[in-house]
Design a protein around this motif. Sequence first.
Motif, mmCIF file in Angstrom:
data_model
loop_
_atom_site.group_PDB
_atom_site.id
_atom_site.type_symbol
_atom_site.label_atom_id
_atom_site.label_comp_id
_atom_site.label_asym_id
_atom_site.label_seq_id
_atom_site.Cartn_x
_atom_site.Cartn_y
_atom_site.Cartn_z
ATOM 1 N N CYS A 131 38.723 39.856 44.360
ATOM 2 C CA CYS A 131 39.709 39.187 43.547
ATOM 3 C C CYS A 131 39.939 37.739 43.885
ATOM 4 O O CYS A 131 39.591 37.420 45.199
ATOM 5 C CB CYS A 131 41.175 40.018 43.923
ATOM 6 N N LEU A 132 39.988 36.905 43.075
ATOM 7 C CA LEU A 132 40.049 35.616 43.225
ATOM 8 C C LEU A 132 41.311 35.169 44.263
ATOM 9 O O LEU A 132 41.108 34.103 44.937
ATOM 10 C CB LEU A 132 40.353 34.561 41.943
ATOM 11 N N GLN A 141 48.216 34.636 39.000
ATOM 12 C CA GLN A 141 46.945 34.237 39.990
ATOM 13 C C GLN A 141 47.056 32.521 39.878
ATOM 14 O O GLN A 141 46.545 31.962 40.756
ATOM 15 C CB GLN A 141 45.635 34.609 39.702
ATOM 16 N N HIS A 152 42.700 46.258 36.615
ATOM 17 C CA HIS A 152 42.954 45.329 37.848
ATOM 18 C C HIS A 152 43.853 44.223 37.344
ATOM 19 O O HIS A 152 44.861 43.672 38.208
ATOM 20 C CB HIS A 152 41.508 44.942 38.298
ATOM 21 N N HIS A 209 47.975 42.975 38.344
ATOM 22 C CA HIS A 209 48.423 41.626 38.889
ATOM 23 C C HIS A 209 50.027 41.485 38.316
ATOM 24 O O HIS A 209 50.623 40.747 38.955
ATOM 25 C CB HIS A 209 47.375 40.457 38.624
HETATM 26 NI NI NI Z 1 42.243 39.829 40.934
#
Ligand code: NI
Length: 183
Positions: A110-111, A65, A153, A157
Amino acid sequence: MITMKDIIRDGHPTLRKVAEDVKMPPSKEDQEILKSLHEYILNSQDPEIANKYGLRPGIGLAAPQINVSKKMIAVHVIDEKEQLHSYMLFNPRIVSHSVEKAYLSSGEGCLSVDEVIPGYVHRYARITVKANDIDGKEIKIRLKGLPAIAFQHEIDHLHGKMFYDYIDEKNPFTPMDQAIAID
Ligand code: NI
Ligand SMILES: O=CN(O)CCNC(=O)c1cccc(Cl)c1Cl
């Protein structure tokens, strides 16, 4: 410190890559990156800091991320028994899981996804995770409830998966009969 400008958004190719294993023992640089992921979550859960730097809150964060395609995650979450689960991990993998499923009744966010995508994300209710801690030591953790959901979660990713991949478009609120709803 990580802020929202460092978070890559849906559509960026790194979010769909399988991240690289982190070589053990971890380098200083990898340890710093892992610590920065954990620091973001703590900052994002502190109303003053989150407000000051415009941080969206999170209970977990994965290195892809911030456009680092390496197997690193951080989680900081309180479970339904008020137990704190706070981890910074290299190379986390689910080594066993329950047949039973669970989902957050409020759905997931989610960011890396700017819009709200409503719907239930069906995940394993209980998981056993093996990983390396910040010093490279192998650890084994058994999880259930919200911490188990958060870990799934984050580990997703690392495999290029996003939470909405699991939401049934035709009926996003399909309550799986055997699944546990977590509030
Ligand atoms: Ni996320
Ligand atoms: O990958 C991490 N993020 O995107 C951080 C923002 N999302 C959350 O904190 C979040 C919100 C709801 C359910 C789950 Cl399971 C998670 Cl993880």
